[in-house]
Enzyme design. Structure first.
Site, PDB file in Angstrom:
ATOM      1  N   ARG A  11     -16.788 -34.997   4.205  1.00 63.35           N
ATOM      2  CA  ARG A  11     -15.547 -34.446   4.748  1.00 63.35           C
ATOM      3  C   ARG A  11     -14.967 -35.377   5.804  1.00 63.35           C
ATOM      4  O   ARG A  11     -15.647 -36.247   6.328  1.00 63.35           O
ATOM      5  CB  ARG A  11     -15.804 -33.071   5.397  1.00 63.35           C
ATOM      6  CG  ARG A  11     -16.051 -31.934   4.424  1.00 63.35           C
ATOM      7  CD  ARG A  11     -16.218 -30.637   5.176  1.00 63.35           C
ATOM      8  NE  ARG A  11     -16.223 -29.483   4.309  1.00 63.35           N
ATOM      9  CZ  ARG A  11     -16.336 -28.227   4.739  1.00 63.35           C
ATOM     10  NH1 ARG A  11     -16.438 -27.978   6.026  1.00 63.35           N
ATOM     11  NH2 ARG A  11     -16.337 -27.225   3.890  1.00 63.35           N
ATOM     12  N   ASN A  77     -21.741 -41.932  10.837  1.00 65.44           N
ATOM     13  CA  ASN A  77     -20.633 -41.028  11.130  1.00 65.44           C
ATOM     14  C   ASN A  77     -21.058 -39.576  11.313  1.00 65.44           C
ATOM     15  O   ASN A  77     -20.305 -38.772  11.848  1.00 65.44           O
ATOM     16  CB  ASN A  77     -19.608 -41.129   9.996  1.00 65.44           C
ATOM     17  CG  ASN A  77     -18.530 -40.086  10.089  1.00 65.44           C
ATOM     18  OD1 ASN A  77     -17.672 -40.130  10.973  1.00 65.44           O
ATOM     19  ND2 ASN A  77     -18.563 -39.112   9.178  1.00 65.44           N
ATOM     20  N   SER A 129     -16.833 -41.125  20.441  1.00 61.12           N
ATOM     21  CA  SER A 129     -15.622 -40.334  20.673  1.00 61.12           C
ATOM     22  C   SER A 129     -14.992 -40.810  21.968  1.00 61.12           C
ATOM     23  O   SER A 129     -15.691 -41.372  22.834  1.00 61.12           O
ATOM     24  CB  SER A 129     -15.983 -38.844  20.802  1.00 61.12           C
ATOM     25  OG  SER A 129     -14.916 -38.093  21.345  1.00 61.12           O
ATOM     26  N   TYR A 142     -21.473 -32.361  24.022  1.00 58.56           N
ATOM     27  CA  TYR A 142     -20.916 -33.302  23.041  1.00 58.56           C
ATOM     28  C   TYR A 142     -20.605 -34.633  23.695  1.00 58.56           C
ATOM     29  O   TYR A 142     -20.955 -35.700  23.165  1.00 58.56           O
ATOM     30  CB  TYR A 142     -19.653 -32.694  22.434  1.00 58.56           C
ATOM     31  CG  TYR A 142     -18.949 -33.579  21.429  1.00 58.56           C
ATOM     32  CD1 TYR A 142     -19.458 -33.752  20.147  1.00 58.56           C
ATOM     33  CD2 TYR A 142     -17.767 -34.243  21.755  1.00 58.56           C
ATOM     34  CE1 TYR A 142     -18.816 -34.559  19.214  1.00 58.56           C
ATOM     35  CE2 TYR A 142     -17.114 -35.049  20.843  1.00 58.56           C
ATOM     36  CZ  TYR A 142     -17.640 -35.204  19.566  1.00 58.56           C
ATOM     37  OH  TYR A 142     -17.006 -36.004  18.657  1.00 58.56           O
ATOM     38  N   ALA A 144     -21.964 -35.900  26.299  1.00 61.48           N
ATOM     39  CA  ALA A 144     -23.225 -36.566  26.647  1.00 61.48           C
ATOM     40  C   ALA A 144     -23.810 -37.283  25.435  1.00 61.48           C
ATOM     41  O   ALA A 144     -24.298 -38.419  25.542  1.00 61.48           O
ATOM     42  CB  ALA A 144     -24.220 -35.546  27.196  1.00 61.48           C
ATOM     43  N   THR A 145     -23.765 -36.634  24.273  1.00 55.33           N
ATOM     44  CA  THR A 145     -24.304 -37.295  23.073  1.00 55.33           C
ATOM     45  C   THR A 145     -23.479 -38.518  22.708  1.00 55.33           C
ATOM     46  O   THR A 145     -24.023 -39.560  22.339  1.00 55.33           O
ATOM     47  CB  THR A 145     -24.354 -36.345  21.859  1.00 55.33           C
ATOM     48  OG1 THR A 145     -23.024 -35.967  21.455  1.00 55.33           O
ATOM     49  CG2 THR A 145     -25.170 -35.098  22.161  1.00 55.33           C
ATOM     50  N   LYS A 146     -22.178 -38.409  22.840  1.00 54.43           N
ATOM     51  CA  LYS A 146     -21.319 -39.524  22.437  1.00 54.43           C
ATOM     52  C   LYS A 146     -21.367 -40.668  23.451  1.00 54.43           C
ATOM     53  O   LYS A 146     -21.183 -41.841  23.091  1.00 54.43           O
ATOM     54  CB  LYS A 146     -19.893 -39.033  22.221  1.00 54.43           C
ATOM     55  CG  LYS A 146     -19.752 -38.106  21.011  1.00 54.43           C
ATOM     56  CD  LYS A 146     -20.268 -38.750  19.733  1.00 54.43           C
ATOM     57  CE  LYS A 146     -20.028 -37.926  18.498  1.00 54.43           C
ATOM     58  NZ  LYS A 146     -20.494 -38.579  17.262  1.00 54.43           N
ATOM     59  N   ILE A 175      -8.372 -36.593  16.015  1.00 53.35           N
ATOM     60  CA  ILE A 175      -8.231 -36.859  14.590  1.00 53.35           C
ATOM     61  C   ILE A 175      -8.178 -35.519  13.864  1.00 53.35           C
ATOM     62  O   ILE A 175      -8.978 -34.624  14.143  1.00 53.35           O
ATOM     63  CB  ILE A 175      -9.422 -37.689  14.050  1.00 53.35           C
ATOM     64  CG1 ILE A 175      -9.647 -38.936  14.922  1.00 53.35           C
ATOM     65  CG2 ILE A 175      -9.177 -38.069  12.602  1.00 53.35           C
ATOM     66  CD1 ILE A 175      -8.521 -39.931  14.942  1.00 53.35           C
TER      67      ILE A 175
END
Length: 232
Positions: A11, A77, A129, A142, A144-146, A175
């Site tokens: 997706r 991704n 991101s 989120y 923190a992970t990126k 996006i």
């Protein structure tokens, strides 16, 4: 023709990448976790090979990469998000975010390493991101992970460069994907207006940036922001 592996390819951005690289004549494999119907449709439309695999599961990743064999390009991704206040996210949700968004990269890079080292060449593209660059309220986990993805990319570029392996990162902005499904159209319109180019991005915008990085032989350790100037 290169062998291209794309995680999260059923997706959104991953699907666009599968379409673009398949259209360029590459042999494409994509990993997906749950949506069998969507994955089957992408595979039938593009001629790519779909493999069901949770990137957070190291054994499943190793099995998938044994099935794939040779690899030239690895596009990481796969990712999930969480929206809410820091105090409201459960420990299980926090751990799952890191398991997919960060540990998934660890599993896939290690699984691809034998093929890369054998040839002394390879291209790895991670997906972070803009929130990994600057952080976002109500998306602390989120972000923190990126942010971790960006740091990992820079470290791997230094570590793997002597072996001929380039590692770069894409940092998308707003996006239009499933991650924006719960965002109101009014908010999306305002986000577009706040960018320099006056619009939000498309999955193909990001896929085209990925294609550039596969061909840019003198570029490594970089974060390519694909956000329309929303964050500069």
């Amino acid at each position: 023709m290169s062998n291209v592996v794309i995680t999260g390819g059923s997706r959104g951005i991953g699907e666009a990448a599968v379409e673009l690289f398949s259209g360029k004549g590459h042999r494409v494999f994509f990993l997906y976790e749950k949506n069998h119907d969507a994955a089957r449709a992408v595979a039938e439309r593009t001629g790519a090979t779909a493999i069901c695999c949770d990137v957070a599961d190291g054994e499943a990743v190793n099995a998938a990469f044994r099935q794939i064999g040779d690899i030239d390009v690895l596009i990481l991704n796969a990712g999930i998000c969480h929206y809410g206040l820091m105090q409201d996210i459960s420990e299980a949700d926090w751990d799952r975010l890191f398991a997919v968004n960060v540990k998934g990269i660890y599993h896939c890079v290690n699984a691809a390493m034998p093929a890369f080292l054998k040839k002394q060449k390879g291209c790895v593209i991670t997906v972070s991101s803009m929130w990994g660059q600057v952080g976002a309220s109500c998306e602390a986990a989120y972000s923190a992970t990126k942010g971790a993805v960006i740091a990992l990319t820079k470290a791997l570029a230094q570590e793997l460069g002597p072996s001929g392996i380039r590692v770069n990162c894409i940092a998308p902005g707003v996006i239009r994907t499933d991650m924006c499904a719960n965002v109101s159209e009014e908010t999306m319109t305002q986000l577009a207006a706040d960018s320099c180019v006056g619009r939000n991005g498309t999955p193909m915008d990001v896929a085209q940036a990925m294609a550039y990085l596969t061909e840019a032989e003198f570029v490594t350790g970089q974060v390519l922001a694909v956000n329309g100037g929303y964050v500069i």
